[in-house]
Design a protein around this motif. Structure first.
Motif, PDB file in Angstrom:
ATOM      1  N   LEU A  73       0.824  -1.211   0.000  1.00  0.00           N
ATOM      2  CA  LEU A  73       0.000   0.000   0.000  1.00  0.00           C
ATOM      3  C   LEU A  73       0.861   1.265   0.000  1.00  0.00           C
ATOM      4  O   LEU A  73       0.494   2.270  -0.626  1.00  0.00           O
ATOM      5  N   HIS A  74       1.991   1.216   0.711  1.00  0.00           N
ATOM      6  CA  HIS A  74       2.881   2.381   0.737  1.00  0.00           C
ATOM      7  C   HIS A  74       3.376   2.716  -0.672  1.00  0.00           C
ATOM      8  O   HIS A  74       3.305   3.866  -1.116  1.00  0.00           O
ATOM      9  N   PHE A  75       3.874   1.717  -1.377  1.00  0.00           N
ATOM     10  CA  PHE A  75       4.414   1.971  -2.714  1.00  0.00           C
ATOM     11  C   PHE A  75       3.295   2.295  -3.717  1.00  0.00           C
ATOM     12  O   PHE A  75       3.504   3.062  -4.655  1.00  0.00           O
ATOM     13  N   LEU A  76       2.124   1.732  -3.495  1.00  0.00           N
ATOM     14  CA  LEU A  76       1.011   1.981  -4.402  1.00  0.00           C
ATOM     15  C   LEU A  76       0.404   3.372  -4.220  1.00  0.00           C
ATOM     16  O   LEU A  76       0.078   4.053  -5.194  1.00  0.00           O
ATOM     17  N   LEU A  77       0.277   3.803  -2.966  1.00  0.00           N
ATOM     18  CA  LEU A  77      -0.431   5.047  -2.663  1.00  0.00           C
ATOM     19  C   LEU A  77       0.497   6.205  -2.303  1.00  0.00           C
ATOM     20  O   LEU A  77       0.403   7.285  -2.884  1.00  0.00           O
ATOM     21  N   HIS A  78       1.395   5.952  -1.357  1.00  0.00           N
ATOM     22  CA  HIS A  78       2.190   7.062  -0.818  1.00  0.00           C
ATOM     23  C   HIS A  78       3.409   7.347  -1.681  1.00  0.00           C
ATOM     24  O   HIS A  78       3.614   8.453  -2.160  1.00  0.00           O
ATOM     25  N   PHE A  79       4.220   6.317  -1.909  1.00  0.00           N
ATOM     26  CA  PHE A  79       5.453   6.485  -2.680  1.00  0.00           C
ATOM     27  C   PHE A  79       5.123   6.918  -4.112  1.00  0.00           C
ATOM     28  O   PHE A  79       5.703   7.848  -4.653  1.00  0.00           O
ATOM     29  N   TYR A  80       4.137   6.280  -4.743  1.00  0.00           N
ATOM     30  CA  TYR A  80       3.772   6.606  -6.112  1.00  0.00           C
ATOM     31  C   TYR A  80       3.232   8.033  -6.201  1.00  0.00           C
ATOM     32  O   TYR A  80       3.551   8.784  -7.125  1.00  0.00           O
ATOM     33  N   SER A  81       2.399   8.423  -5.233  1.00  0.00           N
ATOM     34  CA  SER A  81       1.828   9.771  -5.232  1.00  0.00           C
ATOM     35  C   SER A  81       2.908  10.824  -5.136  1.00  0.00           C
ATOM     36  O   SER A  81       2.852  11.863  -5.795  1.00  0.00           O
TER      37      SER A  81
END
Length: 464
Positions: A441-449
């Motif tokens: 979820l971190h890489f999908l939502l936070h890191f990618y954003s």
């Protein structure tokens, strides 16, 4: 108060680190030599040892040892608790509590009670200790804490908090057996530790302020009284003599150590590896919690510099686990933090240097006192009936602290969402699943954003 440059310590000057004897990464500190003795934490330790003694029912059931041997194991473990403050780690250490159901399942589902099961526990605890040591020696302990995303750290805390609460309320949990004692004791504990109203009353009432200094102690005392009154626990049968319990070293060596029953086989060590990794993943949350609690306390008290070193904490935890695996393997493992009590010490520490000279005063006085208390037969026999209630209250306070800290760590709505989902998965499906979901979820939502926002900003700069 804490913001005034008046040092109440005779051991250090304002804004300095507490004095010590330096031995490499370790900083040796002794009570009365390097920090003041704290009476409120001493009194807490004398009765909060009820939680330490709560290991006895698990040890007797899982390993099949007698009560006297289990009590001896608790005493040995209690002595090793003191290594943290002694060697420079400003925390109150404890069990790797959320891992206990996983450890119990590993032992009971795969090994018959007796030498086979004890061999499995020896192998498991030795491997956990080695993992701690590797992370401490290589320096990976501190690096991992820095590298792990903030939302994942928060999720680990949230998962530990949720798991603590679920364990007490699930079918067959302690709350269903001791509902009144746990409820009354827990309400008192929450009110004394976390209520702004209680904090306000303390400022204006000397008697209430004196009660507030003892953290969870009033809740334990009330549970000892209420439990027998409502028929949930028996009236204590106090043993006055012998005064001290001398550990049964002979029985421990012959029944539990590799020197008495032999070393585990290579197959047993291999079988324990996955569980050992999961146990360390769970323990990782304690380092996150320690860092958060001590940072909060350090900001509140500029008169003392608190130094938390994850590498040192890993090393001390590793030493404890390896020693226990060779002397009396422990189903609870040796964890780097007892969150509920460390938070209680931190709460009083933040009241200012006139309340607690040093964080080491609170943590050290508490742990030396619990070691003495579990050895005292009048105290251990007095608390024997209330052990399940005391353990439940400790876990529920830990649940409150972990969830609160997890939420405080989140910096935006996405981090809060990741924290909640990851924490829930971790509590229900286990540490490996929880970490996998949190990182994804971190890489999908936070890191990618963040990357997308940075690319958009760069593109806007080029167009200008």
């Amino acid at each position: 108060m804490a913001n005034e440059k008046v040092c109440y310590s005779r051991y250090r000057k304002w804004g300095e680190v507490q004095p010590c004897w330096k031995v490499g990464i370790f900083k040796i500190r002794l009570p009365f030599v390097h920090y003041a003795w704290s009476v409120p934490e001493m009194l807490q330790g004398l009765l909060m040892c009820a939680t330490c003694l709560g290991a006895i029912p698990v040890l007797t059931e899982v390993l099949g040892v007698e009560y006297g041997v289990a009590l001896s194991m608790v005493i040995i473990n209690g002595f090793l608790y003191n290594l943290h403050v002694l060697l420079g780690d400003p925390v109150v250490p404890g069990w790797i509590t959320p891992a206990i159901p996983i450890i119990t399942a590993f032992l009971t589902n795969g090994y018959a009670i007796g030498p086979d099961r004890t061999h499995a526990l020896i192998a498991l605890q030795m491997e956990v200790g080695i993992i701690f040591l590797v992370f401490g020696i290589t320096g990976l302990g501190a690096k991992v804490i820095d590298i792990v995303p903030n939302s994942v750290k928060a999720g680990v805390l949230m998962g530990g908090g949720i798991a603590s609460v679920i364990g007490e309320f699930k079918s067959g949990g302690r709350f269903g057996i001791y509902p009144i004692g746990i409820t009354v004791g827990l309400l008192v504990a929450y009110f004394c530790l976390f209520s702004p109203q209680f904090a306000y009353i303390r400022k204006n009432n000397k008697f209430i302020n004196a009660i507030g200094k003892f953290g969870m102690l009033p809740a334990i005392i009330i549970a000892v009284i209420v439990g027998p009154l409502v028929g949930e626990i028996a009236i204590p049968d106090i043993t006055w003599w012998p005064l001290f319990k001398v550990p049964e070293f002979g029985n421990i060596i012959s029944q539990l150590t590799p020197f008495g029953i032999g070393f585990p086989t290579a197959a047993t060590f291999i079988a324990a590896i996955p569980t050992a990794v999961v146990v360390y993943i769970i323990a990782f949350g304690d380092f996150v919690t320690s860092e958060a609690l001590l940072h909060h306390a350090d900001v509140a008290r500029p008169d003392e510099v608190l130094e938390f070193d994850a590498n040192r904490s890993n090393l001390i935890s590793g030493i404890r686990n390896v020693v226990m695996s060779l002397t009396c393997p422990y189903t609870q493992m040796c964890g780097p933090l007892w969150a509920a009590v460390t938070a209680a010490v931190s709460q009083r520490y933040e009241e200012g240097p006139e309340a607690m000279e040093s964080f080491y005063s609170g943590a050290g006085s508490f742990r030396w006192s619990t070691f003495v208390a579990v050895s005292l037969m009048p105290i251990s026999s007095l608390l024997q009936p209330v052990l399940p209630i005391a353990l439940s209250m400790t876990l529920m306070v830990q649940g409150f602290i972990c969830t609160r800290l997890g939420m405080e760590m989140c910096e935006d709505e996405n981090e809060r969402g990741i924290c909640g989902v990851m924490g829930s998965v971790l509590a229900i499906k286990g540490a490996a699943w929880g970490l996998a979901v949190g990182l994804l979820l971190h890489f999908l939502l936070h890191f990618y954003s963040k990357n997308k926002a940075a690319a958009k900003a760069a593109s806007a700069g080029i167009k200008e």
